[in-house]
Design a protein around this motif. Structure first.
Motif, PDB file in Angstrom:
ATOM      1  N   LEU A 176      32.747  38.485  39.776  1.00 27.72           N
ATOM      2  CA  LEU A 176      33.499  37.693  38.869  1.00 27.72           C
ATOM      3  C   LEU A 176      34.494  37.759  38.062  1.00 27.72           C
ATOM      4  O   LEU A 176      34.752  35.943  38.046  1.00 27.72           O
ATOM      5  N   ASN A 177      34.753  38.984  37.585  1.00 21.22           N
ATOM      6  CA  ASN A 177      36.120  39.185  37.253  1.00 21.22           C
ATOM      7  C   ASN A 177      37.247  38.255  38.293  1.00 21.22           C
ATOM      8  O   ASN A 177      38.301  37.258  37.510  1.00 21.22           O
ATOM      9  N   GLU A 178      37.287  38.437  39.408  1.00 18.60           N
ATOM     10  CA  GLU A 178      38.686  37.746  40.211  1.00 18.60           C
ATOM     11  C   GLU A 178      38.565  36.695  40.410  1.00 18.60           C
ATOM     12  O   GLU A 178      38.773  35.626  40.482  1.00 18.60           O
ATOM     13  N   ALA A 179      36.996  35.881  40.365  1.00 17.30           N
ATOM     14  CA  ALA A 179      36.503  34.778  40.826  1.00 17.30           C
ATOM     15  C   ALA A 179      37.109  33.999  39.069  1.00 17.30           C
ATOM     16  O   ALA A 179      37.956  32.896  39.667  1.00 17.30           O
ATOM     17  N   GLY A 180      37.684  34.050  38.460  1.00 18.27           N
ATOM     18  CA  GLY A 180      37.729  33.661  37.315  1.00 18.27           C
ATOM     19  C   GLY A 180      38.773  34.388  37.317  1.00 18.27           C
ATOM     20  O   GLY A 180      39.600  32.751  36.524  1.00 18.27           O
ATOM     21  N   TYR A 181      39.712  34.756  37.597  1.00 18.56           N
ATOM     22  CA  TYR A 181      41.278  35.298  37.985  1.00 18.56           C
ATOM     23  C   TYR A 181      41.395  34.028  38.597  1.00 18.56           C
ATOM     24  O   TYR A 181      42.476  33.236  38.657  1.00 18.56           O
ATOM     25  N   VAL A 182      41.053  33.670  39.998  1.00 24.57           N
ATOM     26  CA  VAL A 182      41.133  32.964  41.121  1.00 24.57           C
ATOM     27  C   VAL A 182      41.339  30.907  40.090  1.00 24.57           C
ATOM     28  O   VAL A 182      42.256  30.353  40.745  1.00 24.57           O
ATOM     29  N   TYR A 198      47.634  50.714  33.473  1.00 27.12           N
ATOM     30  CA  TYR A 198      46.893  49.811  31.303  1.00 27.12           C
ATOM     31  C   TYR A 198      47.961  50.248  30.416  1.00 27.12           C
ATOM     32  O   TYR A 198      47.864  49.674  29.900  1.00 27.12           O
ATOM     33  N   GLU A 199      48.665  51.452  31.205  1.00 27.13           N
ATOM     34  CA  GLU A 199      49.073  52.309  29.847  1.00 27.13           C
ATOM     35  C   GLU A 199      50.784  50.837  29.407  1.00 27.13           C
ATOM     36  O   GLU A 199      50.955  50.077  28.237  1.00 27.13           O
ATOM     37  N   ALA A 212      52.853  42.155  36.753  1.00 23.46           N
ATOM     38  CA  ALA A 212      51.429  42.838  37.568  1.00 23.46           C
ATOM     39  C   ALA A 212      50.363  43.425  36.928  1.00 23.46           C
ATOM     40  O   ALA A 212      49.378  43.456  37.102  1.00 23.46           O
ATOM     41  N   ALA A 213      51.122  44.638  36.310  1.00 14.55           N
ATOM     42  CA  ALA A 213      50.372  45.533  35.620  1.00 14.55           C
ATOM     43  C   ALA A 213      49.411  44.893  33.957  1.00 14.55           C
ATOM     44  O   ALA A 213      47.932  45.132  34.415  1.00 14.55           O
ATOM     45  N   VAL A 214      49.226  43.267  33.682  1.00 13.53           N
ATOM     46  CA  VAL A 214      49.020  42.668  32.928  1.00 13.53           C
ATOM     47  C   VAL A 214      48.263  41.755  32.890  1.00 13.53           C
ATOM     48  O   VAL A 214      46.971  42.260  33.354  1.00 13.53           O
ATOM     49  N   GLU A 215      48.136  41.513  34.923  1.00 14.83           N
ATOM     50  CA  GLU A 215      47.127  40.613  35.830  1.00 14.83           C
ATOM     51  C   GLU A 215      46.132  41.521  36.412  1.00 14.83           C
ATOM     52  O   GLU A 215      45.848  40.553  36.198  1.00 14.83           O
ATOM     53  N   TYR A 216      46.970  42.673  36.041  1.00 13.63           N
ATOM     54  CA  TYR A 216      45.893  43.620  36.676  1.00 13.63           C
ATOM     55  C   TYR A 216      44.645  43.882  35.930  1.00 13.63           C
ATOM     56  O   TYR A 216      43.469  43.951  36.599  1.00 13.63           O
ATOM     57  N   ALA A 217      45.026  43.578  35.019  1.00 11.32           N
ATOM     58  CA  ALA A 217      44.396  44.785  33.560  1.00 11.32           C
ATOM     59  C   ALA A 217      43.823  43.434  33.517  1.00 11.32           C
ATOM     60  O   ALA A 217      42.257  43.722  32.497  1.00 11.32           O
ATOM     61  N   GLN A 218      44.102  42.199  33.972  1.00 13.87           N
ATOM     62  CA  GLN A 218      43.490  41.132  33.621  1.00 13.87           C
ATOM     63  C   GLN A 218      42.062  41.247  34.049  1.00 13.87           C
ATOM     64  O   GLN A 218      41.637  40.981  33.236  1.00 13.87           O
TER      65      GLN A 218
END
Length: 231
Positions: A29-35, A155-156, A183-189
């Motif tokens: 669901l998190n991945e779907a929200g991003y997409v 995450y750091e 990429a780090a920001v989006e991954y953490a999102q």
């Protein structure tokens, strides 16, 4: 509704529908929200309220809820659909999208016709970006996600963007690029880390700030210290 079955995506060399089928058949669901560019709360609420259906997948003791291409397409339309259609009609649209075959070109429900070319294109682009983010991230020996090539915790870096500019972060971590910071920001999102928030300033910046504030200055009365004989 015009489907993407006959439209070639410039990034993939395949049709948009092929991208959806191959890449989005099972997203958390998190991945779907991003997409679909909606909040995790909104996606979870849609599943909880039965607006869309999710499949349960077990991963050890964890149960993940996942959605497929039909759910992505419906969610991408949901902003406009929610404003213009009744809940009952929205359910009808969702079920029609789930039944839609890949060789169909239009979806007609009563007097309404839905076009999905732009929706599919945006979903495909976001899926491509999600895959790029995953490619830039690896896993350290302790299972902590790190940026490939420099092994800096994802995450750091993401946390530092709350208190520093991208240029400052790149300066503090030689070898790090602005693209990796993004990429780090989006991954953490997409994959948020549980627990306490990490520092928003690097150790180098915090030490520099403390020195500039005079935190380590020693105040005295200006009189010389006389040597004392040790008995």
């Amino acid at each position: 509704m015009v489907l993407a079955s006959n439209i070639i995506h410039p990034y993939f060399g395949m049709t948009l529908w092929e991208v959806l089928v191959e890449s989005a058949v099972s997203l958390t669901l998190n991945e779907a929200g991003y997409v679909v560019e909606q909040s995790n709360t909104a996606i979870n609420r849609a599943v909880d309220r039965g607006v869309i259906k999710a499949k349960l997948q077990r991963r050890g003791k964890i149960r993940l809820r996942k959605v497929g291409s039909a759910e992505l397409r419906f969610l991408a339309l949901s902003g406009e659909v929610e404003r213009k259609l009744t809940p009952a009609y929205r359910r009808e649209v969702y079920q029609a999208i789930r039944r839609l075959s890949t060789d169909a070109h239009r979806l007609e429900i009563g007097v309404m016709t839905f076009q999905l070319v732009d929706v599919d294109r945006r979903i495909a682009e976001r899926l491509k970006r999600l895959q790029e983010i995953k490619t830039l991230v690896g896993e350290a020996a302790n299972a902590e996600p790190v940026l490939r090539g420099i092994n800096v915790p994802v995450y750091e870096i993401a946390a530092l963007t709350r208190g520093q500019t991208v240029a400052e972060i790149v300066e503090d971590y030689p070898g790090l690029t602005p693209a990796q910071v993004e990429a780090a920001v989006e991954y953490a999102q997409v994959y948020p880390k549980a627990g306490r928030p990490l520092p928003a300033r690097s150790l180098k910046r915090m030490l520099s700030d403390m020195a500039a504030s005079g935190a380590w200055d020693v105040e005295g009365d200006g009189e010389p210290i006389e040597p004392r004989q040790i008995p």
